[in-house]
Design a protein around this motif. Sequence first.
Motif, mmCIF file in Angstrom:
data_model
loop_
_atom_site.group_PDB
_atom_site.id
_atom_site.type_symbol
_atom_site.label_atom_id
_atom_site.label_comp_id
_atom_site.label_asym_id
_atom_site.label_seq_id
_atom_site.Cartn_x
_atom_site.Cartn_y
_atom_site.Cartn_z
ATOM 1 N N GLU A 1 -91.128 14.597 -78.334
ATOM 2 C CA GLU A 1 -90.612 13.232 -78.329
ATOM 3 C C GLU A 1 -90.037 12.821 -76.973
ATOM 4 N N LYS A 2 -89.383 13.738 -76.292
ATOM 5 C CA LYS A 2 -88.679 13.376 -75.063
ATOM 6 C C LYS A 2 -89.477 13.632 -73.797
ATOM 7 N N LYS A 3 -90.487 14.473 -73.884
ATOM 8 C CA LYS A 3 -91.225 14.836 -72.669
ATOM 9 C C LYS A 3 -92.690 14.427 -72.747
ATOM 10 N N ILE A 4 -93.400 14.875 -73.789
ATOM 11 C CA ILE A 4 -94.836 14.612 -73.870
ATOM 12 C C ILE A 4 -95.107 13.133 -74.127
ATOM 13 N N MET A 5 -94.356 12.543 -75.047
ATOM 14 C CA MET A 5 -94.591 11.130 -75.371
ATOM 15 C C MET A 5 -94.415 10.214 -74.154
ATOM 16 N N PRO A 6 -93.325 10.329 -73.364
ATOM 17 C CA PRO A 6 -93.252 9.491 -72.151
ATOM 18 C C PRO A 6 -94.343 9.783 -71.134
ATOM 19 N N MET A 7 -94.768 11.040 -71.047
ATOM 20 C CA MET A 7 -95.847 11.367 -70.113
ATOM 21 C C MET A 7 -97.160 10.695 -70.528
ATOM 22 N N VAL B 1 -78.553 23.977 -62.012
ATOM 23 C CA VAL B 1 -79.664 23.407 -62.771
ATOM 24 C C VAL B 1 -79.123 22.380 -63.759
ATOM 25 N N VAL B 2 -79.753 21.236 -63.788
ATOM 26 C CA VAL B 2 -79.415 20.181 -64.748
ATOM 27 C C VAL B 2 -80.687 19.757 -65.468
ATOM 28 N N VAL B 3 -80.519 19.064 -66.619
ATOM 29 C CA VAL B 3 -81.649 18.665 -67.460
ATOM 30 C C VAL B 3 -81.574 17.162 -67.682
ATOM 31 N N THR B 4 -82.691 16.477 -67.473
ATOM 32 C CA THR B 4 -82.737 15.026 -67.655
ATOM 33 C C THR B 4 -82.935 14.681 -69.131
ATOM 34 N N GLU B 5 -82.919 13.386 -69.421
ATOM 35 C CA GLU B 5 -83.139 12.931 -70.788
ATOM 36 C C GLU B 5 -84.563 13.204 -71.245
ATOM 37 N N ILE C 1 -98.422 9.481 -82.448
ATOM 38 C CA ILE C 1 -97.961 10.600 -83.287
ATOM 39 C C ILE C 1 -96.695 11.213 -82.709
ATOM 40 N N ALA C 2 -96.659 11.383 -81.397
ATOM 41 C CA ALA C 2 -95.477 11.955 -80.753
ATOM 42 C C ALA C 2 -94.264 11.058 -80.908
ATOM 43 N N ALA C 3 -94.478 9.745 -81.009
ATOM 44 C CA ALA C 3 -93.364 8.795 -81.090
ATOM 45 C C ALA C 3 -93.014 8.420 -82.518
ATOM 46 N N ALA C 4 -93.606 9.091 -83.492
ATOM 47 C CA ALA C 4 -93.455 8.661 -84.889
ATOM 48 C C ALA C 4 -92.004 8.673 -85.357
ATOM 49 N N GLU C 5 -91.179 9.584 -84.854
ATOM 50 C CA GLU C 5 -89.809 9.724 -85.359
ATOM 51 C C GLU C 5 -88.750 9.458 -84.293
ATOM 52 N N VAL C 6 -89.124 8.852 -83.202
ATOM 53 C CA VAL C 6 -88.131 8.549 -82.170
ATOM 54 C C VAL C 6 -87.307 7.344 -82.614
ATOM 55 N N PRO C 7 -86.081 7.178 -82.120
ATOM 56 C CA PRO C 7 -85.277 6.006 -82.481
ATOM 57 C C PRO C 7 -85.982 4.710 -82.101
ATOM 58 N N LYS C 8 -85.695 3.660 -82.871
ATOM 59 C CA LYS C 8 -86.366 2.381 -82.668
ATOM 60 C C LYS C 8 -86.111 1.826 -81.274
ATOM 61 N N GLU C 9 -84.888 1.977 -80.769
ATOM 62 C CA GLU C 9 -84.573 1.455 -79.440
ATOM 63 C C GLU C 9 -85.407 2.125 -78.368
#
Length: 827
Positions: free
Chosen positions: A330-336, A162-166, A356-364
């Motif tokens: 931030e990593k799962k719901i926001m991209p979805m 099992v592996v986990v994506t970004e 709201i989900a992306a409020a604290e993600v890195p600028k890049e």
Amino acid sequence: LVDAAMASMFGSFGNLFASGPKLNYDVDKDFDVRAFGVWRHARARSKDNGDVVSVFTFVGDAQRDAQRLAIARHGVKRLKTLRHPNVLLMLDTMEIENGNEITIHIVTEAVTPLEVHLRDVPHGTQQREEYLTLGLREIATAVAFLSNDCRLVHGGVGMAAVVVTERLDWKLHGFDLCSELDSIGQGIHGDAKLIRGAFLVPDQYKPEEFRRGDWVSIPEGPSWAIDAWGLGCLIQEVFRGEGLRGTDQLREIDCIPQALLKDYQRLLGSQPARRYNPKKLIENAAWSANKLIETITFISTLALKDSIEKERFFGHLPRVLETLAKPPVEKKIMPMLSDALNFNQAPHHAILPMLIAAAEVPKEKYQKIVIPTILKLYESPDKMIRLDLLEHLTRYAEYVADGQVDDPLYERMSTGFTNPDSNVREMTLKGVLQIVPRLSERVLGASLLKHLSKLQIDEDPAIRANTTICLGNIARYLSEATAKRVLLNAFTRALKDAFPPARLAGLMALEHTTQYYEPSEVSGRLLPALSPLMTDAHKDVRERSFVVAELYVESLKRHSVALERGADAAAAHVEAEQKRGHANAAKRAAGMLSWAVTMAANKIGGPDTDHTKVDLQSEALQAKSFSSSAPPPKLYGESPRTSTQNTPATSLAPSPAKAMTDAYEANRRNLQAVAEQVSSFAMDDDDDVDGWGDLDVVDPEEEAARSRLNSRTGASRLSSIPKSTSAASHESDGWGNDDDDLFEDMAAPAPKPVKPQQIGTSVGRPGGLSGARTSATVGHVGIGGLRRPPSGGSIGGARPAVKPPPMKLGAKSALSSNDIDLEAMLN
């Protein structure tokens, strides 16, 4: 034969690259955990585009490791042909021969081994349990796909596989031993890699029939029997946080959540026929009884939901996001959510949860995922999407790259200036303030000012007033020449508006932009424009007009003193005054931000009462003003939209879309009633009854009719749009060239002094405050004595047909029937 053919194929491929370039990736060091089977796992970066990937590598001797080599090649083949959301995605593969040494590379999407990933998941929290349950459910989905749909046996399900994506998707890999169920029954005489590579799987991951090599009985049982045991081992490892060291550890159930305990025991049943089917496992309500799984499951199946379900779900989602762990949000719901909006699967209600989900993600990352979605949504014709984007502009404006502000952000946003809906025009006007400091001078002068000049004659009185406020706020971002050419024209036009708050906005704009006006303009144009307001019907306008007049009179007095010392001294004085004004521009801008709150507190058409001074430093004011931390409020009249800027957890109405639409219509009726009321107070009976018609562009047919009248009266020119009678106004409107004369000849009529008994009473007007006039008032009269309604202003560039004005009493010369177009007047 199959192995020989595969060896020949891979051998030819390897010979092709033996003397050519090697792997086109910069490979980092391996992870410090055991990879599945014969592979080593490391991160790498592409030399072409810099993308991060994962590289699985096997190195073996063609003679000594022939069996391992065949198993590795089989795993490559299976991974290449299997496609499932929860199966690792292969990007490329390569086999290189160097003598007897053979190296196989598998390039996949960037992933992290599960054991390494679990080290970063906090222990002892409910959010950890929800997240781990979600990951296990995804692996169970992949196993159910293999067992029930493909009748394949993975044979090595466990933490190493099992592996986990970004994006925190758990994916299954390690298909080296993957075999068809029926081929396993042939035992050592068949080609099932599960049998030939059984030595690669530790005993604790093998059920009893697998451990003792009872190959004949395996096809007689269910296809999921072996992998169900492996799934139970995975549950133990995940909640334990480390790999299994022996079969006895499977009896330790203290770490297993109570909601999963029964399913865990069924997966590890001693009889293959009674082991739990993974398909039933993922359908079990106990696995989806947490908000994280419920949220992600709903978003994943948006295409199957109706509009009511979507509306209710996204109405509650901002509150739910506050209770979930930050990494999955931030990593799962926001991209979805971003993907759902991109593919037009989510309604406009999903915009706020995504932000709201992306409020604290890195600028890049924000610029890579959220901004492209936002810019694409600006192209949508959906009015509600545009309103949501403008309402929450402050949440994402700072993340837009400098090269994207002019185009495409402003270019797409500016289409809202001409939108038929007044709410879109108003929100666009307020939203543009957030990006003005970053707009180029070319865009400010060539595009924005042209839109503002049209909005200052908008049919909506609140938009006209807000346009003056907007122009006052952006004055310090204009070039010196543009500011001097535009501001005085625009603000003196506002002084002639029939809407009292618009006149008040013009006065305050003049008060806060003193550095842009030459003494000659002040004496020749500005002060004459202020004079009529000193007898205005509204106390706030009168008092402010005296304040502004005194301010400029004092400035002229100082200039007069400087003139006594000579022309050079006067010029130096003017320059010093302007420099001092520019130095205080920031402080003056802060004062201008209070207009909205000050005037919103006044009751339009209410009694003339004294208003307390607004504290510019108060928290309430900073929250409501045109600041960078909050969107500007609706200034005149109650806003039909409830802002969720600082309160994402909004309550869900039975039908928010319908309620919002009803509110828009109610607000439109209220503003129209106020405009009619103010119009009836601001003009004498000698004025045209045409409401806001004086703000319209002249119709060609009307111009032709007036030309005929003009020839009779001997006047050189007659226009339905009143012009200022001051000599200075005829010399220059401040715009320069004819192409830029956007504010020329388009001012609203100046308010006339009104007798005190006319204010707030119904003297001679049966309609009271309704704005209706008596029959003695000059106006358009149709057949049967019915009065025609006043013409409205244009919306978004489209204007209704303008009716010719009526003949007024007291004409200087008699007119023949040829000069009066009765048919046009009756139509």
